[in-house]
Design an enzyme around this catalytic site. Structure first.
Site, PDB file in Angstrom:
ATOM      1  CG  ASP A 230      -2.025  -1.044   0.964  1.00 28.05           C
ATOM      2  OD1 ASP A 230      -1.752  -2.240   1.181  1.00 28.05           O
ATOM      3  OD2 ASP A 230      -3.115  -0.659   0.491  1.00 28.05           O
ATOM      4  CG  ASN A 240       0.425  -5.792   1.580  1.00 36.76           C
ATOM      5  OD1 ASN A 240      -0.256  -5.119   0.796  1.00 36.76           O
ATOM      6  ND2 ASN A 240       0.329  -7.106   1.618  1.00 36.76           N
TER       7      ASN A 240
HETATM    8  O1  MRU Z   1      -7.686  -3.101   2.935  1.00 31.98           O
HETATM    9  P1  MRU Z   1      -7.441  -3.512   1.512  1.00 31.98           P
HETATM   10  O2  MRU Z   1      -8.184  -4.726   1.102  1.00 31.98           O
HETATM   11  O3  MRU Z   1      -7.599  -2.373   0.554  1.00 31.98           O
HETATM   12  O4  MRU Z   1      -5.884  -3.896   1.505  1.00 31.98           O
HETATM   13  C1  MRU Z   1      -5.290  -4.226   0.291  1.00 31.98           C
HETATM   14  C2  MRU Z   1      -3.896  -4.673   0.414  1.00 31.98           C
HETATM   15  O5  MRU Z   1      -3.288  -4.654   1.468  1.00 31.98           O
HETATM   16  C3  MRU Z   1      -3.214  -5.074  -0.870  1.00 31.98           C
HETATM   17  O6  MRU Z   1      -2.267  -6.072  -0.640  1.00 31.98           O
HETATM   18  C4  MRU Z   1      -2.497  -3.831  -1.434  1.00 31.98           C
HETATM   19  O7  MRU Z   1      -3.388  -2.772  -1.564  1.00 31.98           O
HETATM   20  C5  MRU Z   1      -1.847  -4.099  -2.714  1.00 31.98           C
HETATM   21  S1  MRU Z   1      -3.027  -4.144  -4.024  1.00 31.98           S
HETATM   22  C6  MRU Z   1      -2.172  -4.282  -5.441  1.00 31.98           C
END
Ligand code: MRU
Length: 340
Positions: A230, A240
């Site tokens: 992220d 992440n």
């Molecule tokens: O809370 P989320 O579902 O949005 O979290 C998503 C993640 O942690 C993914 O691994 C990250 O955004 C990478 S997406 C290419």
């Protein structure tokens, strides 16, 4: 072919509601900026690149004929406040505001200029996914038993995803890949989304509960770990989905390489290290219950961080849209050169 998570068509924003997957495929038509905010905050659209793309189009929903820069800036600040950790959200909105400033300075009409910019962000994301896939392909070909956490596939990005991109490419080329999918408590992005999207594409996969990771690693069943991110800080630390740090620690213990897959829009050189990344804390009820089912008493005290930070020292390398980078120094040099 999977239903895309974000579609902009004839001036309207459609989002696949990922909270209902895999049981129900419902596409939401967003009719207000408030609705886009709610969709991002409630994870109807989720995954770092996808929320950036949704927000870029989201700025244009119900666009008044007399919209000016002040309104664009106000909408961007509002949408950015939906989720703090994934830098892609702020990155896409900053890019839209800069485009709006340039359009006003040049006397261009705002709506077509901004619609073009949002669609460019979307197209670039598709290209990035393919480049990330190509950067990681030789690794997945040599190490085809992959473990992943959360969902960094087509649902979270565009088309191939990030962490899943080299897996999809290897599968298309006939490599005998097999993916261990962590269920990813508390919202089960692994079980509900990754296991589902890999299944839709015919990629062999095995779903495991999060507390089985050490067991499958200890039995020699995993060759490599690949996750998305992220936000990647200047020193290579990567935020992440919560649980990623534990997976990286276990991978190090068992001598298994651990890779982060991400596009340029996830690399944030203005954040010096992982301690400076704001971690989103979510509703305690996400831990106490799953959907309508209570797993605990309603008054049980809860901690619910949505992300954790994996230190660069646990990361073997970065599969990026600028190639495979095998150190934080190479990451910083590559992306600071790209920004010049
Ligand atoms: O809370 P989320 O579902 O949005 O979290 C998503 C993640 O942690 C993914 O691994 C990250 O955004 C990478 S997406 C290419």
């Amino acid at each position: 072919m999977l239903t895309p998570s974000v579609v902009w068509q004839a001036g309207s924003l459609h989002l696949l509601d990922q909270t209902l997957l895999p049981q129900r495929k419902v596409v939401l038509l967003c009719e207000s900026v408030e609705q886009v905010f709610e969709a991002i905050q409630q994870l109807r659209v989720r995954g770092a690149p996808a929320i950036g793309i949704a927000a870029a189009y989201g700025l244009l929903v119900d666009f008044p004929a007399d919209a000016d820069l002040a309104l664009i800036r106000e909408r961007a600040t509002f949408l950015e406040s939906a989720r703090p950790t994934a830098v892609n959200l702020a990155w896409a909105l900053r890019r839209m505001v800069s485009r709006a400033e340039a359009a006003v300075a040049a006397g261009e009409a705002l709506l077509p200029a901004l619609a073009r910019e949002a669609s460019d962000i979307h197209d670039e994301d598709r290209r990035s996914c393919r480049l990330i896939g190509e950067a990681g392909l030789s690794i997945v070909t040599a190490k085809p038993r992959v473990l992943t956490h959360c969902n960094a596939g087509a649902l979270a990005v565009s088309e191939l995803g990030t962490a899943l991109a080299p897996i999809y490419l290897a599968h298309q080329q006939g490599v005998d890949v097999h993916v261990f999918v962590d269920e990813t408590r508390p919202l089960l992005q692994g079980a509900r989304l990754t296991a589902w999207e890999l299944g839709q594409s015919g990629v062999p996969r095995t779903l495991i509960a999060d507390n089985m990771v050490a067991h499958v690693m200890s039995r020699g069943l995993v060759d490599v770990v690949i996750t998305g991110a992220d936000r990647v800080a200047a020193n290579g630390d990567a935020a992440n989905k919560i649980g990623t740090l534990g997976v990286a620690v276990m991978a190090r213990h068992y001598g298994i390489p651990f890779y982060i897959a991400c596009p340029a829009s996830t690399v944030d050189l203005s954040t010096p290290d992982g301690s400076a990344i704001e971690i989103e804390h979510r509703d305690p009820d996400e831990i106490r219950r799953f959907r309508s089912e209570w797993m605990s008493d309603a008054d049980t005290p809860v901690l619910n961080p949505a992300f954790d930070v994996t230190p660069a020292e646990l990361i073997t390398g970065y599969m990026t849209d600028r190639g495979l980078l095998d150190s934080p120094q190479q990451l910083a040099a590559t992306f600071s050169a790209a920004a010049d």
